[in-house]
Design a protein around this motif. Structure first.
Motif, PDB file in Angstrom:
ATOM      1  N   LEU A 114       0.833  -1.203   0.000  1.00 21.81           N
ATOM      2  CA  LEU A 114       0.000   0.000   0.000  1.00 21.81           C
ATOM      3  C   LEU A 114       0.870   1.257   0.000  1.00 21.81           C
ATOM      4  O   LEU A 114       0.582   2.217  -0.725  1.00 21.81           O
ATOM      5  N   LEU A 115       1.938   1.243   0.778  1.00 21.35           N
ATOM      6  CA  LEU A 115       2.803   2.412   0.846  1.00 21.35           C
ATOM      7  C   LEU A 115       3.627   2.594  -0.438  1.00 21.35           C
ATOM      8  O   LEU A 115       3.813   3.717  -0.904  1.00 21.35           O
ATOM      9  N   ILE A 116       4.095   1.494  -1.019  1.00 20.47           N
ATOM     10  CA  ILE A 116       4.822   1.585  -2.292  1.00 20.47           C
ATOM     11  C   ILE A 116       3.888   2.121  -3.373  1.00 20.47           C
ATOM     12  O   ILE A 116       4.281   2.936  -4.210  1.00 20.47           O
ATOM     13  N   GLY A 117       2.641   1.674  -3.331  1.00 17.65           N
ATOM     14  CA  GLY A 117       1.651   2.109  -4.319  1.00 17.65           C
ATOM     15  C   GLY A 117       1.379   3.596  -4.280  1.00 17.65           C
ATOM     16  O   GLY A 117       0.863   4.174  -5.238  1.00 17.65           O
ATOM     17  N   LYS A 118       1.736   4.233  -3.170  1.00 19.48           N
ATOM     18  CA  LYS A 118       1.573   5.690  -3.087  1.00 19.48           C
ATOM     19  C   LYS A 118       2.594   6.392  -3.987  1.00 19.48           C
ATOM     20  O   LYS A 118       2.305   7.437  -4.559  1.00 19.48           O
ATOM     21  N   ASP A 119       3.782   5.798  -4.111  1.00 19.24           N
ATOM     22  CA  ASP A 119       4.875   6.413  -4.869  1.00 19.24           C
ATOM     23  C   ASP A 119       4.941   5.979  -6.329  1.00 19.24           C
ATOM     24  O   ASP A 119       5.471   6.692  -7.163  1.00 19.24           O
ATOM     25  N   LYS A 120       4.461   4.774  -6.601  1.00 19.59           N
ATOM     26  CA  LYS A 120       4.561   4.274  -7.974  1.00 19.59           C
ATOM     27  C   LYS A 120       3.412   3.310  -8.263  1.00 19.59           C
ATOM     28  O   LYS A 120       2.816   2.756  -7.353  1.00 19.59           O
ATOM     29  N   GLU A 121       3.151   3.129  -9.524  1.00 22.66           N
ATOM     30  CA  GLU A 121       2.124   2.186  -9.965  1.00 22.66           C
ATOM     31  C   GLU A 121       2.608   0.765  -9.676  1.00 22.66           C
ATOM     32  O   GLU A 121       3.722   0.400 -10.045  1.00 22.66           O
ATOM     33  N   LEU A 122       1.781  -0.032  -8.985  1.00 20.70           N
ATOM     34  CA  LEU A 122       2.147  -1.417  -8.716  1.00 20.70           C
ATOM     35  C   LEU A 122       1.984  -2.250  -9.981  1.00 20.70           C
ATOM     36  O   LEU A 122       1.074  -2.014 -10.774  1.00 20.70           O
ATOM     37  N   SER A 123       2.854  -3.246 -10.132  1.00 20.66           N
ATOM     38  CA  SER A 123       2.733  -4.168 -11.264  1.00 20.66           C
ATOM     39  C   SER A 123       1.490  -5.031 -11.054  1.00 20.66           C
ATOM     40  O   SER A 123       0.938  -5.095  -9.954  1.00 20.66           O
ATOM     41  N   PHE A 124       1.083  -5.742 -12.082  1.00 23.03           N
ATOM     42  CA  PHE A 124      -0.075  -6.632 -11.981  1.00 23.03           C
ATOM     43  C   PHE A 124       0.142  -7.653 -10.865  1.00 23.03           C
ATOM     44  O   PHE A 124      -0.742  -7.899 -10.046  1.00 23.03           O
ATOM     45  N   GLY A 125       1.343  -8.246 -10.827  1.00 24.99           N
ATOM     46  CA  GLY A 125       1.649  -9.243  -9.798  1.00 24.99           C
ATOM     47  C   GLY A 125       1.605  -8.656  -8.408  1.00 24.99           C
ATOM     48  O   GLY A 125       1.120  -9.290  -7.468  1.00 24.99           O
ATOM     49  N   GLU A 126       2.114  -7.433  -8.254  1.00 20.01           N
ATOM     50  CA  GLU A 126       2.079  -6.778  -6.944  1.00 20.01           C
ATOM     51  C   GLU A 126       0.647  -6.473  -6.525  1.00 20.01           C
ATOM     52  O   GLU A 126       0.295  -6.629  -5.351  1.00 20.01           O
ATOM     53  N   ARG A 127      -0.171  -6.056  -7.475  1.00 16.73           N
ATOM     54  CA  ARG A 127      -1.584  -5.792  -7.141  1.00 16.73           C
ATOM     55  C   ARG A 127      -2.277  -7.081  -6.702  1.00 16.73           C
ATOM     56  O   ARG A 127      -3.103  -7.072  -5.789  1.00 16.73           O
ATOM     57  N   ARG A 128      -1.930  -8.188  -7.350  1.00 19.24           N
ATOM     58  CA  ARG A 128      -2.493  -9.486  -6.967  1.00 19.24           C
ATOM     59  C   ARG A 128      -2.056  -9.863  -5.548  1.00 19.24           C
ATOM     60  O   ARG A 128      -2.859 -10.343  -4.744  1.00 19.24           O
ATOM     61  N   LEU A 129      -0.766  -9.651  -5.238  1.00 19.76           N
ATOM     62  CA  LEU A 129      -0.274  -9.923  -3.883  1.00 19.76           C
ATOM     63  C   LEU A 129      -0.959  -9.029  -2.855  1.00 19.76           C
ATOM     64  O   LEU A 129      -1.290  -9.473  -1.759  1.00 19.76           O
ATOM     65  N   LEU A 130      -1.174  -7.774  -3.224  1.00 18.16           N
ATOM     66  CA  LEU A 130      -1.859  -6.825  -2.342  1.00 18.16           C
ATOM     67  C   LEU A 130      -3.261  -7.333  -2.019  1.00 18.16           C
ATOM     68  O   LEU A 130      -3.671  -7.360  -0.852  1.00 18.16           O
ATOM     69  N   ALA A 133      -3.020 -10.445   0.256  1.00 18.23           N
ATOM     70  CA  ALA A 133      -2.702 -10.066   1.635  1.00 18.23           C
ATOM     71  C   ALA A 133      -3.920  -9.452   2.313  1.00 18.23           C
ATOM     72  O   ALA A 133      -4.234  -9.770   3.463  1.00 18.23           O
ATOM     73  N   MET A 134      -4.610  -8.558   1.599  1.00 21.15           N
ATOM     74  CA  MET A 134      -5.806  -7.919   2.157  1.00 21.15           C
ATOM     75  C   MET A 134      -6.853  -8.976   2.508  1.00 21.15           C
ATOM     76  O   MET A 134      -7.421  -8.969   3.597  1.00 21.15           O
ATOM     77  N   SER A 135      -7.091  -9.896   1.596  1.00 19.91           N
ATOM     78  CA  SER A 135      -8.093 -10.934   1.812  1.00 19.91           C
ATOM     79  C   SER A 135      -7.731 -11.817   3.006  1.00 19.91           C
ATOM     80  O   SER A 135      -8.583 -12.095   3.859  1.00 19.91           O
ATOM     81  N   LEU A 136      -6.472 -12.270   3.067  1.00 18.38           N
ATOM     82  CA  LEU A 136      -6.051 -13.129   4.177  1.00 18.38           C
ATOM     83  C   LEU A 136      -6.246 -12.417   5.515  1.00 18.38           C
ATOM     84  O   LEU A 136      -6.746 -13.008   6.477  1.00 18.38           O
ATOM     85  N   LEU A 137      -5.876 -11.159   5.560  1.00 20.50           N
ATOM     86  CA  LEU A 137      -5.987 -10.379   6.790  1.00 20.50           C
ATOM     87  C   LEU A 137      -7.448 -10.116   7.153  1.00 20.50           C
ATOM     88  O   LEU A 137      -7.863 -10.321   8.297  1.00 20.50           O
ATOM     89  N   VAL A 138      -8.219  -9.677   6.183  1.00 23.25           N
ATOM     90  CA  VAL A 138      -9.614  -9.307   6.425  1.00 23.25           C
ATOM     91  C   VAL A 138     -10.424 -10.503   6.922  1.00 23.25           C
ATOM     92  O   VAL A 138     -11.183 -10.394   7.891  1.00 23.25           O
ATOM     93  N   VAL A 139     -10.262 -11.647   6.286  1.00 24.35           N
ATOM     94  CA  VAL A 139     -11.072 -12.810   6.666  1.00 24.35           C
ATOM     95  C   VAL A 139     -10.751 -13.248   8.093  1.00 24.35           C
ATOM     96  O   VAL A 139     -11.658 -13.458   8.902  1.00 24.35           O
ATOM     97  N   GLU A 140      -9.457 -13.354   8.419  1.00 22.56           N
ATOM     98  CA  GLU A 140      -9.109 -13.802   9.771  1.00 22.56           C
ATOM     99  C   GLU A 140      -9.528 -12.779  10.819  1.00 22.56           C
ATOM    100  O   GLU A 140     -10.129 -13.127  11.838  1.00 22.56           O
TER     101      GLU A 140
END
Length: 171
Positions: A114-130, A133-140
């Motif tokens: 999320l913080l890197i995304g503030k400075d630069k456009e995330l790659s497709f793979g990074e957006r998928r990881l984001l 991570a969000m899903s894993l955290l939110v569900v638990e």
């Protein structure tokens, strides 16, 4: 030892429910398996009881740990900003952290992306990881805190309100 109907976490897959414990013969050896259904995608996993700890199968985090995780998301002191690090190396590092049984590692990946995304456009793979991570955290956290997934996501997004604002196009 986990029991049927108990909620557990399988690294990189998320929260699941132990449906039953089964005895099966595999390669001439009889073993016990947890049959775990992952809640987000209905995938069923067979986890050998004897190997459950080694693969990172764990109970849901405590309420105290959930609160620590939320506080860790707020803490930006360890973030030095986007350093131009090779996205491929970063992707491998973050992918490994998402496989960790430690929810803190998952929170770390979410915060960093999320913080890197503030400075630069995330790659497709990074957006998928984001999103992973969000899903894993939110569900638990939703199960632990007794909140809906939408409420937990909104709480996390509120912590990153300044980051989630659309970037201005600079030409």
């Amino acid at each position: 030892m986990f029991s049927p109907d108990e909620l557990v976490v399988y690294p990189a897959q998320g929260v699941g429910k132990v449906e039953r414990i089964e005895r099966q013969e595999v390669g001439g050896v009889t073993a016990e398996f947890y049959i775990v259904r992952i809640l987000t995608n209905n995938v069923t996993l067979m986890v050998p009881v004897k190997n459950a700890a080694n693969v990172g199968l764990r109970p849901l985090c405590s309420t105290e740990r959930a609160n620590e995780i939320m506080l860790s998301l707020e803490d930006r002191s360890g973030f030095t900003g986007y350093t131009g690090q090779n996205w491929n190396r970063r992707y491998r590092e973050y992918s490994e952290k998402l496989k960790s049984p430690d929810l803190g590692d998952v929170a770390y990946v979410l915060r960093e992306l999320l913080l890197i995304g503030k400075d630069k456009e995330l790659s497709f793979g990074e957006r998928r990881l984001l999103e992973q991570a969000m899903s894993l955290l939110v569900v638990e956290l939703s199960h632990v805190q007794g909140l809906t997934q939408e409420e937990v996501r909104a709480n996390i997004e509120a912590l990153f309100q300044d980051v989630l604002q659309p970037r201005e196009n600079v030409e």
